[in-house]
Design a protein around this motif. Structure first.
Motif, mmCIF file in Angstrom:
data_model
loop_
_atom_site.group_PDB
_atom_site.id
_atom_site.type_symbol
_atom_site.label_atom_id
_atom_site.label_comp_id
_atom_site.label_asym_id
_atom_site.label_seq_id
_atom_site.Cartn_x
_atom_site.Cartn_y
_atom_site.Cartn_z
ATOM 1 N N TYR A 90 33.473 -5.873 23.986
ATOM 2 C CA TYR A 90 32.081 -5.571 24.311
ATOM 3 C C TYR A 90 31.265 -5.899 23.067
ATOM 4 N N LEU A 91 30.630 -7.070 23.062
ATOM 5 C CA LEU A 91 29.987 -7.602 21.860
ATOM 6 C C LEU A 91 28.479 -7.667 22.061
ATOM 7 N N THR A 92 27.744 -7.037 21.160
ATOM 8 C CA THR A 92 26.306 -6.920 21.324
ATOM 9 C C THR A 92 25.555 -7.363 20.081
ATOM 10 N N SER A 93 24.277 -7.520 20.269
ATOM 11 C CA SER A 93 23.378 -7.816 19.169
ATOM 12 C C SER A 93 22.901 -6.532 18.498
ATOM 13 N N TYR A 94 22.638 -5.512 19.335
ATOM 14 C CA TYR A 94 22.124 -4.259 18.791
ATOM 15 C C TYR A 94 22.540 -3.090 19.674
ATOM 16 N N ARG A 95 23.273 -2.133 19.074
ATOM 17 C CA ARG A 95 23.687 -0.904 19.742
ATOM 18 C C ARG A 95 24.462 -1.195 21.043
ATOM 19 N N VAL A 96 24.231 -0.365 22.073
ATOM 20 C CA VAL A 96 24.940 -0.481 23.350
ATOM 21 C C VAL A 96 23.893 -0.670 24.447
ATOM 22 N N PRO A 97 23.471 -1.909 24.696
ATOM 23 C CA PRO A 97 22.344 -2.131 25.604
ATOM 24 C C PRO A 97 22.638 -1.826 27.070
ATOM 25 N N VAL A 98 23.908 -1.933 27.470
ATOM 26 C CA VAL A 98 24.275 -1.665 28.871
ATOM 27 C C VAL A 98 25.485 -0.726 28.864
ATOM 28 N N PRO A 99 25.256 0.578 28.678
ATOM 29 C CA PRO A 99 26.368 1.526 28.526
ATOM 30 C C PRO A 99 27.357 1.523 29.684
ATOM 31 N N LYS A 100 26.867 1.376 30.916
ATOM 32 C CA LYS A 100 27.770 1.467 32.072
ATOM 33 C C LYS A 100 28.846 0.397 32.034
ATOM 34 N N GLU A 101 28.542 -0.765 31.444
ATOM 35 C CA GLU A 101 29.543 -1.831 31.343
ATOM 36 C C GLU A 101 30.633 -1.467 30.340
ATOM 37 N N LEU A 102 30.255 -0.735 29.301
ATOM 38 C CA LEU A 102 31.248 -0.276 28.327
ATOM 39 C C LEU A 102 32.154 0.772 28.959
ATOM 40 N N PHE A 103 31.568 1.722 29.683
ATOM 41 C CA PHE A 103 32.355 2.756 30.345
ATOM 42 C C PHE A 103 33.300 2.142 31.386
ATOM 43 N N LYS A 104 32.815 1.089 32.037
ATOM 44 C CA LYS A 104 33.626 0.420 33.055
ATOM 45 C C LYS A 104 34.856 -0.236 32.424
ATOM 46 N N LEU A 105 34.689 -0.824 31.242
ATOM 47 C CA LEU A 105 35.822 -1.439 30.544
ATOM 48 C C LEU A 105 36.900 -0.413 30.225
ATOM 49 N N VAL A 106 36.455 0.766 29.780
ATOM 50 C CA VAL A 106 37.409 1.807 29.401
ATOM 51 C C VAL A 106 37.987 2.499 30.637
ATOM 52 N N ASP A 107 37.179 2.545 31.700
ATOM 53 C CA ASP A 107 37.557 3.209 32.945
ATOM 54 C C ASP A 107 37.742 4.710 32.746
ATOM 55 N N LYS A 108 36.813 5.300 31.989
ATOM 56 C CA LYS A 108 36.780 6.745 31.800
ATOM 57 C C LYS A 108 35.328 7.204 31.793
ATOM 58 N N LYS A 109 35.130 8.483 32.052
ATOM 59 C CA LYS A 109 33.807 9.060 31.879
ATOM 60 C C LYS A 109 33.473 9.079 30.392
ATOM 61 N N PRO A 110 32.187 8.904 30.019
ATOM 62 C CA PRO A 110 31.837 8.841 28.596
ATOM 63 C C PRO A 110 32.309 10.053 27.797
ATOM 64 N N GLU A 111 32.282 11.238 28.412
ATOM 65 C CA GLU A 111 32.691 12.455 27.708
ATOM 66 C C GLU A 111 34.193 12.466 27.399
ATOM 67 N N GLU A 112 34.954 11.626 28.098
ATOM 68 C CA GLU A 112 36.409 11.582 27.905
ATOM 69 C C GLU A 112 36.835 10.491 26.923
ATOM 70 N N ILE A 113 35.933 9.623 26.554
ATOM 71 C CA ILE A 113 36.262 8.461 25.723
ATOM 72 C C ILE A 113 36.363 8.854 24.253
ATOM 73 N N LYS A 114 37.436 8.399 23.616
ATOM 74 C CA LYS A 114 37.611 8.601 22.171
ATOM 75 C C LYS A 114 37.188 7.320 21.448
ATOM 76 N N LEU A 115 36.257 7.468 20.533
ATOM 77 C CA LEU A 115 35.615 6.327 19.870
ATOM 78 C C LEU A 115 35.857 6.351 18.364
ATOM 79 N N ALA A 116 36.376 5.254 17.844
ATOM 80 C CA ALA A 116 36.502 5.076 16.386
ATOM 81 C C ALA A 116 35.360 4.182 15.911
#
Length: 206
Positions: free
Chosen positions: A4-30
């Protein structure tokens, strides 16, 4: 492979969540902050705080800062394998690439994405996922590192150009595009776009 490669921040969050296939509250982020290494301590910490707040705003609140400086490849592999997303923030591309190469992150991240972990990167973090940093010197300062590394990690065979259309980088972005304009692998991203890569499928989403 999921990127998930962007120019600035996370412009389309739902696409990131879809890649992980988890609810945002369940995602572990480094969060890898080393593109900010050219700042002194206080402004660096402030910039990292801004990044954390941006993730909190899209409900990615389960996160941890992982500084590549002084890390070893084996320790990084063990640490980062616990996460769903590994995100390299924006800043100085040469600083980030130096930390990546010195720590062995370039080899670690290839293992991890082959295992299903999502790599995310904005600006510098997106550029290093590609094949080359040539031309980035028009927008970033290579003088901030001891040794300039011109090769990207090569997660994809693309040349990423962020901030297309932005007025904040002078002529730097235009010069970078001009250098690679005849290369069919060039990907130009505005600050509102993301390149989503899943296996062999590539799509730019606004």
């Amino acid at each position: 492979m999921k990127l998930y490669l962007t120019s600035y921040r996370v412009p389309v969050p739902k696409e990131l969540f879809k890649l992980v296939d988890k609810k945002p509250e369940e995602i572990k982020l480094a969060i890898i902050p080393n593109a900010k290494d050219y700042y002194s301590e206080r402004p660096r910490n402030f910039k990292i705080k801004q990044t954390i707040e941006s993730f909190n705003s899209i409900r990615l609140t389960n996160h941890q800062i992982v500084d590549l400086r002084g890390e070893t490849r084996l320790h990084l592999l063990n640490t980062l394998s616990e996460f769903d997303i590994i995100w390299c923030v924006g800043g100085n591309t040469f600083c980030l690439m130096e930390a990546i190469k010195n720590s062995g992150f370039d080899r670690v991240i290839k293992q991890l994405i082959n295992g299903g972990i999502v790599y995310g990167g904005e600006s510098a973090g997106a550029i290093v996922a590609g094949t080359t940093l040539r031309g980035v010197e028009f927008a970033d300062e290579p003088e901030f590192v001891d040794k300039v590394i011109w090769e990207g990690i090569g997660l994809i065979d693309r040349i990423i150009v962020p901030h297309v259309g932005s007025q904040n980088y002078g002529n730097g972005v235009d010069e970078l595009i001009k250098l690679h304009e005849n290369n069919e692998k060039l990907v130009k991203l505005s600050d509102h776009e993301v390149l989503v890569v899943e296996q062999d499928k590539y799509k730019v989403i606004t």
